[in-house]
Design an enzyme around this catalytic site. Structure first.
Site, PDB file in Angstrom:
ATOM      1  N   TYR A   2     -72.534  25.612  -9.704  1.00  0.00           N
ATOM      2  CA  TYR A   2     -71.571  26.219  -8.776  1.00  0.00           C
ATOM      3  C   TYR A   2     -70.151  25.981  -9.294  1.00  0.00           C
ATOM      4  O   TYR A   2     -69.335  26.904  -9.349  1.00  0.00           O
ATOM      5  CB  TYR A   2     -71.748  25.606  -7.385  1.00  0.00           C
ATOM      6  CG  TYR A   2     -70.756  26.104  -6.355  1.00  0.00           C
ATOM      7  CD1 TYR A   2     -70.857  27.381  -5.824  1.00  0.00           C
ATOM      8  CD2 TYR A   2     -69.717  25.286  -5.899  1.00  0.00           C
ATOM      9  CE1 TYR A   2     -69.953  27.836  -4.877  1.00  0.00           C
ATOM     10  CE2 TYR A   2     -68.818  25.726  -4.953  1.00  0.00           C
ATOM     11  CZ  TYR A   2     -68.933  27.006  -4.435  1.00  0.00           C
ATOM     12  OH  TYR A   2     -68.031  27.445  -3.495  1.00  0.00           O
ATOM     13  N   LYS A  39     -67.430  28.905 -10.473  1.00  0.00           N
ATOM     14  CA  LYS A  39     -66.093  29.055  -9.894  1.00  0.00           C
ATOM     15  C   LYS A  39     -65.001  28.874 -10.964  1.00  0.00           C
ATOM     16  O   LYS A  39     -63.925  29.477 -10.859  1.00  0.00           O
ATOM     17  CB  LYS A  39     -65.907  28.076  -8.733  1.00  0.00           C
ATOM     18  CG  LYS A  39     -66.797  28.399  -7.520  1.00  0.00           C
ATOM     19  CD  LYS A  39     -66.578  29.822  -7.005  1.00  0.00           C
ATOM     20  CE  LYS A  39     -67.183  30.052  -5.622  1.00  0.00           C
ATOM     21  NZ  LYS A  39     -67.026  31.458  -5.161  1.00  0.00           N
ATOM     22  N   ASP A  46     -74.656  44.387  -1.643  1.00  0.00           N
ATOM     23  CA  ASP A  46     -75.022  43.214  -2.438  1.00  0.00           C
ATOM     24  C   ASP A  46     -74.089  43.216  -3.653  1.00  0.00           C
ATOM     25  O   ASP A  46     -74.217  44.067  -4.533  1.00  0.00           O
ATOM     26  CB  ASP A  46     -76.484  43.311  -2.872  1.00  0.00           C
ATOM     27  CG  ASP A  46     -76.894  42.163  -3.778  1.00  0.00           C
ATOM     28  OD1 ASP A  46     -76.024  41.364  -4.176  1.00  0.00           O
ATOM     29  OD2 ASP A  46     -78.086  42.085  -4.102  1.00  0.00           O
ATOM     30  N   SER A  84     -62.906  27.724  -6.025  1.00  0.00           N
ATOM     31  CA  SER A  84     -63.088  26.464  -5.294  1.00  0.00           C
ATOM     32  C   SER A  84     -62.312  25.386  -6.038  1.00  0.00           C
ATOM     33  O   SER A  84     -62.175  25.458  -7.273  1.00  0.00           O
ATOM     34  CB  SER A  84     -64.574  26.085  -5.274  1.00  0.00           C
ATOM     35  OG  SER A  84     -64.722  24.757  -4.800  1.00  0.00           O
TER      36      SER A  84
HETATM   37  N1  NAD Z   1     -67.145  26.549   2.570  1.00  0.00           N
HETATM   38  C1  NAD Z   1     -66.678  25.859   1.556  1.00  0.00           C
HETATM   39  O1  NAD Z   1     -66.680  24.627   1.552  1.00  0.00           O
HETATM   40  C2  NAD Z   1     -66.102  26.565   0.356  1.00  0.00           C
HETATM   41  C3  NAD Z   1     -65.255  25.830  -0.499  1.00  0.00           C
HETATM   42  C4  NAD Z   1     -64.720  26.450  -1.616  1.00  0.00           C
HETATM   43  C5  NAD Z   1     -65.010  27.777  -1.850  1.00  0.00           C
HETATM   44  N2  NAD Z   1     -65.836  28.475  -1.019  1.00  0.00           N
HETATM   45  C6  NAD Z   1     -66.096  29.876  -1.324  1.00  0.00           C
HETATM   46  O2  NAD Z   1     -65.598  30.673  -0.274  1.00  0.00           O
HETATM   47  C7  NAD Z   1     -66.355  31.878  -0.178  1.00  0.00           C
HETATM   48  C8  NAD Z   1     -66.830  32.055   1.252  1.00  0.00           C
HETATM   49  O3  NAD Z   1     -67.637  30.958   1.590  1.00  0.00           O
HETATM   50  P1  NAD Z   1     -68.008  30.565   3.097  1.00  0.00           P
HETATM   51  O4  NAD Z   1     -67.885  29.090   3.176  1.00  0.00           O
HETATM   52  O5  NAD Z   1     -67.272  31.418   4.048  1.00  0.00           O
HETATM   53  O6  NAD Z   1     -69.579  30.883   3.055  1.00  0.00           O
HETATM   54  P2  NAD Z   1     -70.536  31.618   4.103  1.00  0.00           P
HETATM   55  O7  NAD Z   1     -71.905  31.329   3.593  1.00  0.00           O
HETATM   56  O8  NAD Z   1     -70.170  31.267   5.484  1.00  0.00           O
HETATM   57  O9  NAD Z   1     -70.188  33.159   3.859  1.00  0.00           O
HETATM   58  C9  NAD Z   1     -70.504  33.817   2.653  1.00  0.00           C
HETATM   59  C10 NAD Z   1     -70.877  35.251   2.964  1.00  0.00           C
HETATM   60  O10 NAD Z   1     -71.183  35.894   1.717  1.00  0.00           O
HETATM   61  C11 NAD Z   1     -72.307  36.714   1.929  1.00  0.00           C
HETATM   62  N3  NAD Z   1     -73.015  36.930   0.666  1.00  0.00           N
HETATM   63  C12 NAD Z   1     -73.724  36.042  -0.062  1.00  0.00           C
HETATM   64  N4  NAD Z   1     -74.252  36.646  -1.134  1.00  0.00           N
HETATM   65  C13 NAD Z   1     -73.852  37.949  -1.083  1.00  0.00           C
HETATM   66  C14 NAD Z   1     -74.079  39.061  -1.918  1.00  0.00           C
HETATM   67  N5  NAD Z   1     -74.860  38.992  -3.005  1.00  0.00           N
HETATM   68  N6  NAD Z   1     -73.505  40.233  -1.589  1.00  0.00           N
HETATM   69  C15 NAD Z   1     -72.735  40.335  -0.469  1.00  0.00           C
HETATM   70  N7  NAD Z   1     -72.506  39.316   0.361  1.00  0.00           N
HETATM   71  C16 NAD Z   1     -73.062  38.128   0.056  1.00  0.00           C
HETATM   72  C17 NAD Z   1     -73.181  35.952   2.929  1.00  0.00           C
HETATM   73  O11 NAD Z   1     -74.107  36.828   3.578  1.00  0.00           O
HETATM   74  C18 NAD Z   1     -72.134  35.370   3.854  1.00  0.00           C
HETATM   75  O12 NAD Z   1     -71.870  36.235   4.941  1.00  0.00           O
HETATM   76  C19 NAD Z   1     -67.497  31.730  -1.188  1.00  0.00           C
HETATM   77  O13 NAD Z   1     -67.157  32.397  -2.388  1.00  0.00           O
HETATM   78  C20 NAD Z   1     -67.569  30.232  -1.420  1.00  0.00           C
HETATM   79  O14 NAD Z   1     -68.147  29.914  -2.654  1.00  0.00           O
HETATM   80  C21 NAD Z   1     -66.378  27.893   0.092  1.00  0.00           C
END
Ligand code: NAD
Length: 251
Positions: free
Chosen positions: A152, A156, A59, A139
């Site tokens: 959020y 970021k 975590d 992001s």
């Molecule tokens: N998907 C989008 O549109 C998008 C856009 C911009 C940025 N992001 C960023 O990209 C990153 C990955 O996002 P994603 O879309 O792959 O999301 P996702 O939800 O598919 O994956 C995120 C992973 O992080 C893990 N996680 C969450 N909280 C946690 C914690 N406290 N400790 C350890 N693991 C934890 C979750 O279990 C999950 O496996 C994130 O930081 C997200 O904010 C995503």
């Protein structure tokens, strides 16, 4: 084999962008440690990669948990060359004062304070090994915030600011620190925000129209950018913000 001989630790590697980074880094020769709060998913991704991947439950919002992760990761090869702080959580779309306080605290704990724990426990291993590459995941919403996602977006934006400060502090240790700003992509995070699959489909179609390159981001887009920053091709690159957003910022 752009990462041959390197050990990479990726948080949030059980899903979405992080899982694809783990696969791509391993295919480029890295030993990868797939860390996630969801231990089952981390194990599934590591198993799908094979012997060069290891799973770790962590975590990132807990100091003790990140300390244990640093010890576990360092035990694999004795070094950590690449750290991707990718684990993140988003928020339900809400007006600024309508998000419950507890959700704001959680957003900052996972997206922002995790960088403090990483700096305290993981960076020392990288420094002891002579340097490396840290990649933080922000992001484009940090740079071009839109209404409804204030907390959020702000978290970021903090990730970008902290990245630049970290880059300055750790340059003398030969640790490069950069940040990727992805445009929205349809990962499990996207669907979790909208809950109802029909609403998610509608949001997807609406959003695609705002991307000059005509689609949302894919995990492979983010993994490709991360691979560049992790590799020695980027050995003179630190403190940058790399948008990977299909031109969304110029639309
Ligand atoms: N998907 C989008 O549109 C998008 C856009 C911009 C940025 N992001 C960023 O990209 C990153 C990955 O996002 P994603 O879309 O792959 O999301 P996702 O939800 O598919 O994956 C995120 C992973 O992080 C893990 N996680 C969450 N909280 C946690 C914690 N406290 N400790 C350890 N693991 C934890 C979750 O279990 C999950 O496996 C994130 O930081 C997200 O904010 C995503």
């Amino acid at each position: 084999m752009r990462l041959k001989g390197k050990t990479a630790l990726i948080t949030g590697a059980g899903s979405g962008f992080g899982a694809e980074m783990a696969r791509r880094f391993a295919s480029e020769g890295a030993i990868v440690i797939c860390a996630d709060r969801n231990a089952e998913n981390a194990q599934a991704v590591a198993s799908s990669i094979g012997a060069s991947a290891h799973a770790a439950a962590c975590d990132v919002s807990s100091s003790d948990s990140v300390k244990a992760l640093a010890e576990k990761a360092a035990a694999v090869t004795g070094r950590i060359d690449v750290l991707v702080n990718n684990a993140g959580i988003s928020q339900q779309p809400r007006r600024i004062a309508k998000l419950p306080e507890a959700e704001i605290d959680a957003i900052f704990a996972v997206n922002v304070k995790a960088l403090y724990h990483a700096a305290a426990h993981i960076l020392p291993v990288m420094v002891a090994g002579g340097g490396g590459s840290v990649i933080n995941i922000a992001s484009v919403t940090a740079i071009r915030p839109r209404p409804g996602m204030t907390w959020y977006n702000a978290a970021k934006a903090a990730v970008i600011s902290i990245t630049q400060s970290m880059a300055g502090e750790f340059a003398e240790n030969r640790v490069r620190v950069n940040v990727i700003a992805p445009g929205v992509g349809r990962t499990p995070m996207f669907d979790a925000i909208f809950k109802d699959p029909k609403k998610a489909d509608e949001a997807h179609d609406r959003l695609v129209e705002t991307f000059p390159l005509g689609r949302l981001s894919k995990p492979s887009d983010i993994a490709g950018a991360a691979l560049y920053l992790a590799s020695d091709d980027a050995e003179f690159v630190t403190g940058i913000v790399l948008p990977v957003d299909g031109g969304r910022l110029i639309a």
